[in-house]
Design a protein around this motif. Structure first.
Motif, mmCIF file in Angstrom:
data_model
loop_
_atom_site.group_PDB
_atom_site.id
_atom_site.type_symbol
_atom_site.label_atom_id
_atom_site.label_comp_id
_atom_site.label_asym_id
_atom_site.label_seq_id
_atom_site.Cartn_x
_atom_site.Cartn_y
_atom_site.Cartn_z
ATOM 1 N N LEU A 61 37.366 64.482 20.258
ATOM 2 C CA LEU A 61 37.587 64.745 21.390
ATOM 3 C C LEU A 61 36.342 65.792 21.742
ATOM 4 N N ASN A 62 35.580 65.201 22.540
ATOM 5 C CA ASN A 62 34.347 65.578 22.875
ATOM 6 C C ASN A 62 34.378 66.404 24.082
ATOM 7 N N LEU A 63 34.250 67.786 23.994
ATOM 8 C CA LEU A 63 34.310 68.575 25.005
ATOM 9 C C LEU A 63 33.056 69.159 25.235
ATOM 10 N N MET A 64 31.933 68.746 24.724
ATOM 11 C CA MET A 64 30.530 69.381 24.997
ATOM 12 C C MET A 64 29.902 68.706 26.212
ATOM 13 N N PRO A 65 29.048 69.423 26.886
ATOM 14 C CA PRO A 65 28.568 68.597 28.100
ATOM 15 C C PRO A 65 27.562 67.294 27.748
ATOM 16 N N MET A 66 26.784 67.848 26.712
ATOM 17 C CA MET A 66 25.833 66.535 26.154
ATOM 18 C C MET A 66 26.524 65.640 25.068
ATOM 19 N N LYS A 67 27.300 64.766 25.839
ATOM 20 C CA LYS A 67 28.098 63.962 24.890
ATOM 21 C C LYS A 67 27.644 63.146 23.794
ATOM 22 N N ILE A 68 26.359 62.444 24.179
ATOM 23 C CA ILE A 68 25.544 61.595 23.035
ATOM 24 C C ILE A 68 24.984 62.334 22.076
ATOM 25 N N THR A 69 24.523 63.661 22.422
ATOM 26 C CA THR A 69 24.012 64.466 21.107
ATOM 27 C C THR A 69 25.275 64.820 20.255
ATOM 28 N N THR A 70 26.299 65.191 20.865
ATOM 29 C CA THR A 70 27.438 65.784 20.382
ATOM 30 C C THR A 70 27.953 64.814 19.089
ATOM 31 N N GLU A 71 28.257 63.688 19.773
ATOM 32 C CA GLU A 71 28.815 62.379 19.147
ATOM 33 C C GLU A 71 28.037 61.966 17.893
ATOM 34 N N THR A 72 26.779 62.082 18.303
ATOM 35 C CA THR A 72 25.730 61.473 17.001
ATOM 36 C C THR A 72 25.843 62.606 15.985
ATOM 37 N N GLN A 73 25.848 63.847 16.361
ATOM 38 C CA GLN A 73 25.886 64.808 15.233
ATOM 39 C C GLN A 73 26.980 64.819 14.407
ATOM 40 N N PHE A 74 28.380 64.668 14.877
ATOM 41 C CA PHE A 74 29.467 64.469 14.167
ATOM 42 C C PHE A 74 29.724 63.129 13.399
ATOM 43 N N THR A 77 41.377 63.783 30.333
ATOM 44 C CA THR A 77 41.795 62.394 31.380
ATOM 45 C C THR A 77 41.149 62.690 32.637
ATOM 46 N N GLU A 78 41.268 63.902 33.030
ATOM 47 C CA GLU A 78 40.794 64.101 34.645
ATOM 48 C C GLU A 78 39.381 64.805 34.734
ATOM 49 N N HIS A 79 38.884 65.460 33.624
ATOM 50 C CA HIS A 79 37.604 66.232 33.710
ATOM 51 C C HIS A 79 36.470 65.115 33.531
ATOM 52 N N LYS A 80 35.429 65.409 34.751
ATOM 53 C CA LYS A 80 34.322 64.457 34.585
ATOM 54 C C LYS A 80 33.343 65.083 34.170
ATOM 55 N N SER A 81 32.434 64.345 33.216
ATOM 56 C CA SER A 81 31.224 65.003 32.737
ATOM 57 C C SER A 81 29.967 65.148 33.820
ATOM 58 N N ARG A 82 29.520 65.731 33.860
ATOM 59 C CA ARG A 82 28.320 65.878 34.943
ATOM 60 C C ARG A 82 27.061 65.629 34.005
ATOM 61 N N HIS A 83 26.908 65.709 32.878
ATOM 62 C CA HIS A 83 25.593 65.499 32.144
ATOM 63 C C HIS A 83 25.611 64.160 31.314
ATOM 64 N N THR A 84 26.559 63.342 31.412
ATOM 65 C CA THR A 84 26.417 62.100 30.822
ATOM 66 C C THR A 84 26.658 61.039 31.690
ATOM 67 N N ALA A 85 26.027 59.974 31.690
ATOM 68 C CA ALA A 85 26.177 58.848 32.481
ATOM 69 C C ALA A 85 27.561 58.191 32.411
ATOM 70 N N PRO A 86 28.164 58.055 33.694
ATOM 71 C CA PRO A 86 29.621 57.495 33.800
ATOM 72 C C PRO A 86 29.461 56.053 33.097
ATOM 73 N N GLU A 87 28.630 55.516 33.071
ATOM 74 C CA GLU A 87 28.528 54.160 32.466
ATOM 75 C C GLU A 87 28.933 54.263 30.879
ATOM 76 N N HIS A 88 27.965 55.349 30.214
ATOM 77 C CA HIS A 88 28.488 55.672 28.757
ATOM 78 C C HIS A 88 29.831 56.255 28.603
ATOM 79 N N MET A 89 30.390 57.018 29.272
ATOM 80 C CA MET A 89 31.695 57.326 29.244
ATOM 81 C C MET A 89 32.713 56.342 29.572
ATOM 82 N N GLU A 90 32.527 55.214 30.102
ATOM 83 C CA GLU A 90 33.454 54.315 30.651
ATOM 84 C C GLU A 90 33.460 53.348 29.457
#
Length: 316
Positions: free
Chosen positions: A41-54, A73-86
C-alpha cells in the motif's frame, strides 16, 4: 526464487540490473509453486522510487514473491503519471475481497496532520481493520506504523521540537526475536521524521520494542495481537535518499540541518556511505521467512484462524 513483477514496471529493469532475481507474470504462471502474495500500500508521493525500494528488499529472499501494488481508492497521486498508476496499481476496493500473506503500509509526508484530518483516513481505517481478516502479517513503515498504532491502540504521534534527520544508531533489544535473526547488537538506520511514538505508551499498549534508541526512541516494534510489526525509520532508503531530501529543502529555502552521521565528516560535498543495507535485507528477509513459516498454504484460511507468528495455530 525471484519476485514477480510486470515486465514493463520500471523496477523490473532496475532490480534486474542490480542482480535481484525478477520474473515476469507469464514466466511465473509456468511454475507449479505457491508464491507468497505481498501487497504494497504505497502512500508515498514518489511511487516509482518507493515501489522499487521495497521490491528490492522483499525480492532478495529465496522465496517466490508475488507483489501487488495498491493505492487508496479516491486519492489521486500528483507526482506519478496517471498512466503508471492505471497500469500497475489496483485500488483497495478492487482487492478488498482477496487474501494476502503480507502487506506493507508505507509512510506518507503528512505527519504534521492529525490522523483524522487526513483525506483518506476513513478508507485507511477500513484497510487496517481488513488486515485482521485478509492479511497474515502487516508491516507498517514510519507514518503507516504510527497510523496502525493509533488505530488499534491509541498510541499517540508526538511532534518533535526538531526533526530527526540523518543516520542514527539503534540497539538490538530482543536478539531472540525471529525478526532480528543475524542482527548485530546495534546498527545504523536512516531517520527522517518530525514525529515519534514513545516507549512508555508503546509498552503500555502491550507492544514490544525490538530496536530502539535513547536519542530517537522506538525504531522497530512488534504488535503480536495484530500480527504486525512497525518500523518508524527507513531501512528501505537508497544511499542518496537523505541527500535528495536535504538538497530539496535547501533549494526550497526550508530550514534544515545537514543529515547527521550521513556524509563522511558531515561534509555534504562528499558522497554518503551506506551503512544500513545489510541490516535492511536481514529485516525484510526475516519478515518474509516468518510469513513463509506460519501462513496457511490454503490462502482462503487466512483470517479464519488465529496464528501467532512463531507460535502454534489456534482455530477460531
Amino acid at each position: 526464487m525471484p519476485i514477480t513483477l510486470p515486465r514493463d514496471l520500471p523496477a523490473y529493469n532496475v532490480l534486474g540490473s542490480e542482480g535481484v532475481m525478477v520474473m515476469s507474470d507469464a514466466d511465473a504462471t509456468r511454475q507449479d509453486i505457491r508464491a507468497l502474495r505481498i501487497g504494497l500500500l504505497n502512500l508515498m508521493p514518489m511511487k516509482i522510487t518507493t515501489e522499487t525500494q521495497f521490491a528490492r528488499l522483499i525480492g532478495a529472499t529465496p522465496l517466490q514473491i508475488d507483489l501487488t501494488l495498491i493505492r487508496m481508492t479516491e486519492h489521486k497521486s500528483r507526482h506519478t503519471a496517471p498512466e503508471h498508476m492505471e497500469s500497475f496499481y489496483r485500488t483497495f476496493q478492487e482487492v478488498k475481497d482477496q487474501k494476502f500473506d503480507g502487506l506493507i503500509i508505507t509512510g506518507s509526508p503528512i505527519e504534521h496532520l492529525p490522523f483524522e484530518e487526513v483525506t483518506y483516513w476513513d478508507e485507511l481505517r477500513e484497510i487496517m481493520d481488513w488486515t485482521q481478516t485478509n492479511v497474515h502479517s502487516t508491516f507498517g513503515v514510519c507514518w503507516g506504523g504510527m497510523a496502525m498504532a493509533w488505530h488499534f491502540h491509541k498510541v499517540h504521534k508526538h511532534i518533535l521540537p526538531q526533526k530527526h534527520f540523518g543516520c542514527f544508531r539503534v540497539q538490538n533489544e530482543d536478539p531472540s526475536s525471529p525478526y532480528l535473526r543475524g542482527f548485530s547488537d546495534d546498527c545504523v538506520i536512516p531517520v527522517s521524521r518530525w514525529t515519534e511514538v514513545r516507549r512508555d505508551e508503546v509498552e503500555a499498549a502491550g507492544m514490544r520494542v525490538l530496536l530502539g534508541s535513547e536519542e530517537t526512541g522506538p525504531c522497530l516494534i512488534e504488535d503480536k495481537a495484530h500480527r504486525a510489526i512497525h518500523i518508524f525509520n527507513h531501512f528501505e532508503y537508497d544511499s542518496d535518499t537523505l541527500q535528495k531530501e536535504y538538497e530539496r529543502d535547501v533549494a526550497n529555502g526550508t530550514p534544515i540541518n545537514v543529515p547527521g552521521n550521513y556524509y563522511p565528516d558531515d561534509d555534504p560535498s562528499r558522497a554518503p556511505v551506506n551503512h544500513w543495507r545489510s541490516h535492511a535485507h536481514l529485516l525484510y528477509g526475516n519478515w518474509i521467512n516468518e510469513i513463509y513459516q506460519t501462513t496457511p498454504f490454503d490462502m482462503s484460511l487466512i483470517g479464519t484462524h488465529r496464528q501467532v507468528l512463531g507460535g502454534p495455530t489456534e482455530q477460531l
